[in-house]
Enzyme design. Structure first.
Site, PDB file in Angstrom:
ATOM      1  N   LYS A  27       0.907  -1.211  -0.068  1.00 38.69           N
ATOM      2  CA  LYS A  27      -0.017   0.065   0.032  1.00 38.69           C
ATOM      3  C   LYS A  27       1.057   1.038  -0.004  1.00 38.69           C
ATOM      4  CE  LYS A  27       0.723   1.192   4.615  1.00 38.69           C
ATOM      5  NZ  LYS A  27       1.676   2.385   5.168  1.00 38.69           N
ATOM      6  N   PRO A 114       9.675  -4.311   0.374  1.00 40.23           N
ATOM      7  CA  PRO A 114      10.772  -3.841   1.311  1.00 40.23           C
ATOM      8  C   PRO A 114      10.195  -3.649   2.559  1.00 40.23           C
ATOM      9  CG  PRO A 114      10.881  -2.651  -0.647  1.00 40.23           C
ATOM     10  CD  PRO A 114       9.527  -3.249  -0.846  1.00 40.23           C
ATOM     11  N   GLY A 116      10.335  -2.216   6.572  1.00 40.76           N
ATOM     12  CA  GLY A 116      10.606  -0.807   7.556  1.00 40.76           C
ATOM     13  C   GLY A 116      10.315   0.188   6.320  1.00 40.76           C
ATOM     14  N   ALA A 117       9.489   0.073   5.576  1.00 37.53           N
ATOM     15  CA  ALA A 117       9.603   1.061   4.294  1.00 37.53           C
ATOM     16  C   ALA A 117       8.169   1.870   4.269  1.00 37.53           C
ATOM     17  CB  ALA A 117       9.555   0.305   2.902  1.00 37.53           C
ATOM     18  N   LEU A 119       5.334   0.633   3.517  1.00 40.05           N
ATOM     19  CA  LEU A 119       4.451  -0.033   2.345  1.00 40.05           C
ATOM     20  C   LEU A 119       3.592  -0.988   2.688  1.00 40.05           C
ATOM     21  CD1 LEU A 119       7.402  -0.321  -0.304  1.00 40.05           C
ATOM     22  CD2 LEU A 119       5.356   1.187  -0.259  1.00 40.05           C
ATOM     23  N   GLY A 120       3.555  -1.391   4.131  1.00 39.90           N
ATOM     24  CA  GLY A 120       2.642  -2.149   4.681  1.00 39.90           C
ATOM     25  C   GLY A 120       2.671  -3.677   4.248  1.00 39.90           C
ATOM     26  N   GLY A 122       4.469  -6.352   5.754  1.00 42.89           N
ATOM     27  CA  GLY A 122       4.147  -7.220   6.888  1.00 42.89           C
ATOM     28  C   GLY A 122       2.645  -7.404   7.246  1.00 42.89           C
ATOM     29  N   SER A 123       1.853  -6.191   7.390  1.00 44.02           N
ATOM     30  CA  SER A 123       0.582  -6.285   7.470  1.00 44.02           C
ATOM     31  C   SER A 123      -0.379  -6.839   6.515  1.00 44.02           C
ATOM     32  CB  SER A 123      -0.109  -4.810   7.522  1.00 44.02           C
ATOM     33  OG  SER A 123       0.902  -3.782   8.487  1.00 44.02           O
ATOM     34  N   SER A 124       0.121  -6.658   5.263  1.00 39.24           N
ATOM     35  CA  SER A 124      -0.592  -7.325   4.154  1.00 39.24           C
ATOM     36  C   SER A 124      -0.366  -8.838   4.290  1.00 39.24           C
ATOM     37  CB  SER A 124       0.169  -6.868   2.985  1.00 39.24           C
ATOM     38  OG  SER A 124      -0.592  -7.397   1.726  1.00 39.24           O
ATOM     39  N   ASP A 156      -2.372  -1.378  10.506  1.00 39.84           N
ATOM     40  CA  ASP A 156      -2.528  -1.451   9.047  1.00 39.84           C
ATOM     41  C   ASP A 156      -3.223  -2.454   8.529  1.00 39.84           C
ATOM     42  OD1 ASP A 156      -1.341   1.178   9.172  1.00 39.84           O
ATOM     43  OD2 ASP A 156       0.470   0.459   8.183  1.00 39.84           O
TER      44      ASP A 156
HETATM   45  O1  C5P Z   1      -0.196  -1.248  15.089  1.00 43.13           O
HETATM   46  P1  C5P Z   1       1.286  -1.552  14.925  1.00 43.13           P
HETATM   47  O2  C5P Z   1       1.932  -2.751  15.556  1.00 43.13           O
HETATM   48  O3  C5P Z   1       1.617  -1.291  13.440  1.00 43.13           O
HETATM   49  O4  C5P Z   1       2.056  -0.329  15.483  1.00 43.13           O
HETATM   50  C1  C5P Z   1       3.508  -0.029  15.635  1.00 43.13           C
HETATM   51  C2  C5P Z   1       3.775   1.076  16.794  1.00 43.13           C
HETATM   52  O5  C5P Z   1       3.267   2.343  15.875  1.00 43.13           O
HETATM   53  C3  C5P Z   1       2.790   1.079  17.965  1.00 43.13           C
HETATM   54  O6  C5P Z   1       3.362   0.334  18.897  1.00 43.13           O
HETATM   55  C4  C5P Z   1       2.848   2.677  18.197  1.00 43.13           C
HETATM   56  O7  C5P Z   1       3.953   3.026  18.765  1.00 43.13           O
HETATM   57  C5  C5P Z   1       2.893   3.361  16.737  1.00 43.13           C
HETATM   58  N1  C5P Z   1       1.493   3.520  16.269  1.00 43.13           N
HETATM   59  C6  C5P Z   1       0.640   4.532  16.729  1.00 43.13           C
HETATM   60  N2  C5P Z   1      -0.527   4.878  16.195  1.00 43.13           N
HETATM   61  C7  C5P Z   1      -1.040   4.249  15.114  1.00 43.13           C
HETATM   62  C8  C5P Z   1      -0.282   3.091  14.532  1.00 43.13           C
HETATM   63  C9  C5P Z   1       0.913   2.768  15.155  1.00 43.13           C
HETATM   64  O8  C5P Z   1       1.158   5.268  17.708  1.00 43.13           O
HETATM   65  N3  C5P Z   1      -2.370   4.833  14.788  1.00 43.13           N
END
Ligand code: C5P
Length: 277
Positions: A27, A114, A116-117, A119-120, A122-124, A156
């Site tokens: 994404k 990639p 840490g980019a 681009l989502g 891991g979430s995908s 995400d």
């Molecule tokens: O939800 P996810 O595990 O991707 O979030 C990683 C980190 O990013 C969370 O621990 C939080 O510190 C931060 N985060 C946030 N607000 C969001 C999404 C992520 O503060 N809406």
């Protein structure tokens, strides 16, 4: 990496010639405003999630020989323990609920998106694991339940259950599908070696009300987006890594109509008009 700009119908079939295989997409965020720090430690945000199939992972599940569950990783190197992978976590979530239905599986994940980019990827992968298991083992979980489980995996993830352009608010889980047609544009994604930790990036921000209502994005000509929308992460991340600002400028110099960092970075993307590039 380029895409033809189509944001819809990107989802690949769940079962392919009887195999449990899926192709998780990426994404980009069109605009991203961090509006509020919440009591639960997360932040409220507003963004438009746009699916991009330029680059896809490959996720396959194969029934295990015995009772041992394994995860086999290929493609781009993945840091950390397999048990922290969202594929593994999604599998555990559903196996705990359906222990008699879902068997031990060997998971094969080939990473191309990639990490840490922004681009989502891991979430995908996590969302696709839920979809794969729901369909392959006929769990009949409704979309609302899949969205709820996806949110347990990450902010995400719910978007990837839909996989079509959405305005997102809350943590990113309040999703309103949007009609946004970028067929006239080629989407170029520019990954970089800079790894940005999402949690750390959120810590660098000063939340503020959204300066533009991104639900109205389709009313604004793409040519005007650079004067209308932006990503709140961009300034702090580019201050730490000035080369990203230079790369963004190069995209505009090459004729991009709009260029921006995706999510908390560090990948940049640019939209180029297909008829003149
Ligand atoms: O939800 P996810 O595990 O991707 O979030 C990683 C980190 O990013 C969370 O621990 C939080 O510190 C931060 N985060 C946030 N607000 C969001 C999404 C992520 O503060 N809406």
């Amino acid at each position: 990496m380029t895409s033809d700009g189509r944001g819809t119908h990107l989802r690949s079939p769940v079962t392919f010639a009887g195999l449990m295989i899926r192709f998780p997409i990426a994404k980009i965020n069109l605009g991203l405003y961090i509006t509020e720090k919440r009591a639960d430690g997360y932040h409220n945000l507003e963004t438009v999630f746009m699916p991009v199939a330029t680059v896809q992972d490959v996720l396959e599940a194969v029934p295990a020989q015995g009772e041992t569950v394994r995860m086999h990783l290929g493609g781009l190197p993945v840091a950390g323990d397999s048990k922290d992978n969202l594929v593994w976590k999604a599998y555990e979530l559903l196996r705990d609920r359906f222990p008699d239905v879902i068997p031990a599986l060997d998971w094969h994940l080939h990473k191309a998106i990639p990490m840490g980019a922004g681009l989502g990827g891991g979430s995908s992968d996590g969302a696709e694991t839920l979809l794969l298991l729901n369909e392959a083992y006929q769990l009949h979980l409704p979309e609302a339940t899949l969205l709820e489980l996806a949110l347990q995996l990450g902010s995400d993830c719910p978007f990837f259950i839909y996989g079509k352009p959405c305005f997102a608010s809350g943590r990113g889980e309040r999703l309103e599908p949007m009609n946004l047609n970028l067929d006239a544009y080629r989407i170029e994604i520019v990954p970089s070696d800079i790894h940005v930790s999402t949690g750390k990036a959120f810590g660098m921000l000063h939340p503020r009300p959204a300066p533009f209502d991104l639900r109205q994005l389709s009313q604004v000509p793409v040519e005007d987006w650079r004067f209308t929308i932006g990503n709140d992460f961009e300034a702090p991340v580019c201050t730490m890594h000035p080369e990203l600002a230079r790369t963004k400028q190069q995209l505009y110099d090459r004729g991009a109509v709009y260029a921006q960092m995706s999510g908390s970075g560090s990948a940049l993307f640019a939209l180029f008009r297909k008829d003149i590039s």
